[in-house]
Design a protein around this motif. Sequence first.
Motif, mmCIF file in Angstrom:
data_model
loop_
_atom_site.group_PDB
_atom_site.id
_atom_site.type_symbol
_atom_site.label_atom_id
_atom_site.label_comp_id
_atom_site.label_asym_id
_atom_site.label_seq_id
_atom_site.Cartn_x
_atom_site.Cartn_y
_atom_site.Cartn_z
ATOM 1 N N CYS A 286 -9.024 -8.332 -0.703
ATOM 2 C CA CYS A 286 -9.573 -7.213 0.077
ATOM 3 C C CYS A 286 -11.090 -7.117 -0.111
ATOM 4 C CB CYS A 286 -8.909 -5.920 -0.393
ATOM 5 S SG CYS A 286 -9.689 -4.472 0.304
ATOM 6 N N PRO A 287 -11.848 -7.121 1.004
ATOM 7 C CA PRO A 287 -13.307 -7.061 0.867
ATOM 8 C C PRO A 287 -13.820 -5.633 0.697
ATOM 9 C CG PRO A 287 -12.682 -7.371 3.168
ATOM 10 C CD PRO A 287 -11.409 -7.279 2.387
ATOM 11 N N HIS A 288 -12.976 -4.638 1.003
ATOM 12 C CA HIS A 288 -13.460 -3.249 0.906
ATOM 13 C C HIS A 288 -12.375 -2.364 0.309
ATOM 14 C CE1 HIS A 288 -13.345 -4.763 5.170
ATOM 15 N NE2 HIS A 288 -12.113 -4.393 4.986
ATOM 16 N N ALA B 30 -10.512 1.348 1.366
ATOM 17 C CA ALA B 30 -11.079 1.699 2.673
ATOM 18 C C ALA B 30 -10.085 1.409 3.795
ATOM 19 C CB ALA B 30 -12.378 0.915 2.890
ATOM 20 N N CYS B 31 -8.792 1.387 3.478
ATOM 21 C CA CYS B 31 -7.788 1.037 4.492
ATOM 22 C C CYS B 31 -7.882 1.946 5.702
ATOM 23 C CB CYS B 31 -6.380 1.120 3.917
ATOM 24 S SG CYS B 31 -6.171 0.228 2.394
ATOM 25 N N LEU C 174 0.863 -1.177 0.000
ATOM 26 C CA LEU C 174 0.000 0.000 0.000
ATOM 27 C C LEU C 174 0.899 1.225 0.000
ATOM 28 C CD1 LEU C 174 -2.459 -1.158 2.810
ATOM 29 C CD2 LEU C 174 -2.887 -1.196 0.353
ATOM 30 N N CYS D 97 -0.956 -4.133 4.099
ATOM 31 C CA CYS D 97 -2.218 -4.798 4.386
ATOM 32 C C CYS D 97 -1.907 -6.098 5.119
ATOM 33 C CB CYS D 97 -2.963 -5.092 3.078
ATOM 34 S SG CYS D 97 -4.419 -6.089 3.352
ATOM 35 N N CYS E 221 -10.250 -0.089 8.806
ATOM 36 C CA CYS E 221 -9.979 -1.486 8.448
ATOM 37 C C CYS E 221 -9.014 -2.098 9.469
ATOM 38 C CB CYS E 221 -9.379 -1.596 7.047
ATOM 39 S SG CYS E 221 -9.037 -3.324 6.675
HETATM 40 S S1 SF4 Z 1 -8.949 -2.063 3.189
HETATM 41 FE FE1 SF4 Z 1 -8.056 -3.429 4.709
HETATM 42 S S2 SF4 Z 1 -8.105 -5.436 3.730
HETATM 43 FE FE2 SF4 Z 1 -8.351 -3.916 2.086
HETATM 44 S S3 SF4 Z 1 -6.286 -3.491 1.348
HETATM 45 FE FE3 SF4 Z 1 -6.720 -1.963 2.934
HETATM 46 S S4 SF4 Z 1 -5.880 -2.878 4.809
HETATM 47 FE FE4 SF4 Z 1 -6.078 -4.541 3.331
#
Ligand code: SF4
Length: 483
Positions: A409-411, A414-415, A396, A401, A419
């Motif tokens: 990633c489910p969202h 939205a880190c 990232l 992550c 999250c």
């Molecule tokens: S939102 Fe959460 S699960 Fe998705 S990439 Fe970002 S840290 Fe990982």
Amino acid sequence: MYLTEFQSWIELAEGNFSVKRRIGTRRGGSQRWSQSQDIAQPWLREIVERWVAYRVNTEAADAQHIGQQESHVVEFARWAEARDVTNPEGVTRSLLLDWLAEVNSQTNKHGKKFSGGYRSAKISAVSMMIQYARVEITQRIPSNALYLAGEFPARDIPSPRFLEPRLIDTLRLPRSLDLVVDPAHRTAILIMMQVGVRAGHTCSLPFDCLIDLNRTGSLDKWALNFIDTKSKMNITVPIEPHVATAIKAQQQRALVESAKMGLAVPELLFANSRARSTRQLAPERLNIVLRQWAADLDLRDSAGQLEKITPHRFRHTFATEMLEKGVPIEVVQKLLGHRSLSSTQIYATTTDKRMRAEWENAKFVNVRGEAIEMAEGPAADAEWLLNRMSHAMQPLPNGACGLPIQQSCPHANACLDNCPHFITSVEFLGVHRAQSLEFERTISKAEAAGHFRLVEINKRPNENLKKIINALEDDPGEASDAS
Ligand code: SF4
């Protein structure tokens, strides 16, 4: 007939300059293969000379390496003669084990035991020569006169010799490089420093070592291409445009030098102009230049001692940087020209240890700015592996992550919106500050325009960002890493 054949082997080894050149000998020294003359017993001298000639003619290794092997087997032969070994039957396993004990007990002029790699090289050379002699020269050597696999001295794991970031960053500054007066030396240093090419290979780079990768006409993409005389591999290493520019300038200088001598296109990129010949620049010269350069820059280690800069330290640094940036080890192996992955593995192991030490000392926080406690024992190992996997697979721009690699990633995007998998550290503090300012601007604009939903959407991640920034600003490493 046997004698004629034998003579021709020796002739080839001692006198044929073209063979030496073909395998990469830098100088055509006439005494290069003459150490075996000191062996008194003809049968033993024949074995040594034929084995060396065989190594030369099969191009088993580069000339320097074969020269070292020759000195190892000559040393063994003289030692065997001193023990009254007068015929091939006397080369027994017991003799070989005594030689192993002798090699393991030898010390250098400072009274220090030789490295495992050096002792192993000595034993390997003798082992190979005995095997060759038994197959090609005489079956009178007992069949059990050999070393078993586990008997070779273990090689020491070399300690990392890369240059710390503050040192390599200083060396890479254009104003630092400008201190190297000779432009050919400057170019050679740039090549070694940026892509880890060995000094010997840098000095023997062919004139046409540059490959233009610009297929579309709009890119400045280049690669360096040469034969690695150690691994016998064709090496192609991508290089940065400024390195290519320096090489092109060096080609022009080599052309001018060559024309002055009435020669056509030069064979080598770095001709030794002092010698007024086509002989190449000597690697030893580069070592002297590097020593002087470190002194001119007053480059010192953490203990205040003048740093020793060598071409091999550039190579270690290049390998370490590549591995730390996540370049696959097989790619690094190709870039370094390692025939065996185990050689590259040494760099990977030291890199992993160093990165883990840094990771253990770093502070990590979650999306709410709460410190993440360091695990212990096997859990720490698992956390470390997960951390490496996260960086490799789901990097990232502002952290990592922590989601197991097998899950997606489910969202998306939205880190920062609470999250639980988001992890970050001080190295991203600058990114967090910039991102927070951006959120502030967006929120202000949205408030002015009456877009309250947009204000809400941006507020929560920004609040999390502020908590993260506050937590990371307490980190002792913040001062140096945040800019
Ligand atoms: S939102 Fe959460 S699960 Fe998705 S990439 Fe970002 S840290 Fe990982």
